[in-house]
Design an enzyme around this catalytic site. Structure first.
Site, PDB file in Angstrom:
ATOM      1  CG  ASP A  95      -2.055   0.992   1.081  1.00  0.00           C
ATOM      2  OD1 ASP A  95      -2.898   1.061   1.974  1.00  0.00           O
ATOM      3  OD2 ASP A  95      -2.070   1.730   0.049  1.00  0.00           O
ATOM      4  CG  ASP A 269      -5.833  -5.108   2.566  1.00  0.00           C
ATOM      5  OD1 ASP A 269      -6.390  -4.287   1.818  1.00  0.00           O
ATOM      6  OD2 ASP A 269      -5.421  -4.828   3.715  1.00  0.00           O
ATOM      7  CB  CYS A 307     -11.540 -25.176  11.475  1.00  0.00           C
ATOM      8  SG  CYS A 307      -9.998 -24.498  10.804  1.00  0.00           S
ATOM      9  CB  CYS A 309      -6.480 -24.679  10.527  1.00  0.00           C
ATOM     10  SG  CYS A 309      -6.689 -24.161  12.235  1.00  0.00           S
ATOM     11  CB  CYS A 312      -9.091 -26.630  14.317  1.00  0.00           C
ATOM     12  SG  CYS A 312      -9.626 -24.917  14.506  1.00  0.00           S
ATOM     13  CG  HIS A 338      -8.803 -20.696  13.659  1.00  0.00           C
ATOM     14  ND1 HIS A 338      -9.350 -21.826  13.088  1.00  0.00           N
ATOM     15  CD2 HIS A 338      -9.813 -19.820  13.838  1.00  0.00           C
ATOM     16  CE1 HIS A 338     -10.663 -21.657  12.945  1.00  0.00           C
ATOM     17  NE2 HIS A 338     -10.972 -20.448  13.390  1.00  0.00           N
TER      18      HIS A 338
END
Ligand SMILES: Nc1ccc2nc(N)nc(O)c2c1
Length: 375
Positions: A95, A269, A307, A309, A312, A338
């Site tokens: 940015d 974003d 989830c 991930c 998790c 997560h």
């Protein structure tokens, strides 16, 4: 000029008009709609590049203003640019610093030539101009760089907004002229105009006439109600070329990502996942969980039962609550991992729903389960 950034439109969802696409960059090609994790100071806080890759992150963000101050864009350039410096070989977007000047520094004076303000760390006087913002981004070496714009506060009067977007359009032209590496770094224009359709049209017309390789919708996610954001997107995204990527800056929460994709946005974003992760709040398929709450002290289930991930699969709410309560760094690594994973996977589900022409149905299901429809 060989543009380094190309958007390939794969299909449009018949139910909503959302787009499935591929963003081609010098550091890889990535499916859209996509969520881009934010790594302001050349790191997505607490997460390693390997962890970001295993989640499926494609493009990550860094920030001109912050890296200009620390460590200095000259040091990053000496390291061979941001990709080498932070050991990330996929996409990077920086940015331009405009937003940070307006959000971090209360003392600022905006002139035609640029913005005079103070270093938020030590109070030193600073000056940032379109030319300087592009020079810093050319040194940092991101695949996508952003024009230097003014992100006006919300709300702003029509009169203020009109003179602001006209100056932002003049700044955009100066950025194009100052860009030293157009074949390696795609410079995106940023459409402003607040909630005023007439001004959004004028800003989009000015920027589209300058033929940028991609366009961002700026000036949103600055405190306006979600229905205002959605209304602005409804009349702004159709003004942008269908064959160029559209990037909604600073967004966002799960509902805003889905609603933005439905309105034709390809790239998002937001600092949300790592920021709320650091204070122990996680996004789950059943809504937000504030892990510090006593109710989780003996809860040996994962953060999110749906989830898969790393967090998790291996840790319980009770354990993560314990780490967060004890200020153990590993705790915020687990919540940040997560949350970023959750948004990246959400965009995978959005892309799949577009493939199946059912994004409106998916929105309904997701909102119901997450609790967005609760009165
Ligand atoms: N909500 C946001 C977030 C980041 C932004 N960056 C720039 N350069 N301009 C804007 O309007 C932004 C808005």
């Amino acid at each position: 000029m060989t543009t380094p950034i190309r958007f390939e439109l794969i299909k449009t969802c018949r139910q909503t008009g959302a787009r499935l696409g591929i963003l081609h960059t010098p550091h890889g090609s990535f499916e859209t709609p996509m969520f881009m994790p934010v790594g302001t100071l050349a790191t997505v806080k607490t997460l390693s590049p390997e962890e970001l890759k295993e989640m499926g992150a494609g493009v990550i963000l860094s920030n001109t203003y912050h890296l200009w101050l620390r460590p200095g864009h000259d040091i990053v350039a000496e390291a061979g640019g941001l990709h080498a410096f932070m050991n990330w070989d996929r996409g990077i977007l920086t940015d331009s610093g405009g937003f940070q000047v307006f959000s971090l520094s209360e003392f600022r004076r905006i002139e035609e030539e640029g913005v005079y303000f103070r270093n938020h760390l030590n109070g030193d006087k600073l000056f940032l101009s379109p030319e300087k913002a592009v020079e810093i981004q050319n040194a940092l070496g991101a695949d996508i760089i952003m024009a230097f714009d003014e992100c006006p506060p919300y709300p702003a009067t029509y009169e203020y907004m009109k003179q602001s977007i006209e100056r932002t359009s003049r700044w955009a032209e100066r950025c194009l002229k100052a860009h030293r590496r157009p074949n390696e770094q795609g410079l995106f224009g940023i459409v402003q105009g607040g909630e005023y359709e007439e001004l959004r049209r004028q800003s989009a017309r000015d920027l589209v006439s300058l033929d940028f390789p991609g366009y961002a919708v700026g000036g949103l996610s600055v405190g306006e109600p979600k229905e205002v954001m959605n209304r602005v997107l409804e009349f702004t995204t159709p003004l942008l070329p269908a064959d160029k990527p559209r990037y909604l800056m600073g967004v966002g929460s799960p509902d805003s990502l889905i609603d933005g994709a439905i309105r034709g946005i390809d790239m998002f974003d937001c600092v949300l996942p790592t920021r709320i992760g650091r204070n122990g709040t996680v996004m789950t398929s059943e809504g937000r969980v504030v892990i510090k709450n006593a109710q989780y002290a003996r809860d040996f289930s994962p953060l999110d039962p749906h989830c898969d991930c790393y967090t998790c699969r291996n840790y319980t709410r009770a354990y993560i609550r314990h780490l967060i309560k004890c200020d153990e760094t590993f705790g915020i690594r687990l919540t940040s991992y997560h949350n970023v994973y959750f948004l990246i996977k959400l965009m995978e589900q959005v892309r799949q729903a577009i493939r199946e022409d059912r994004l409106a149905d998916f929105r309904e299901e997701f909102f119901e389960r997450y609790g967005f429809n609760k009165p």
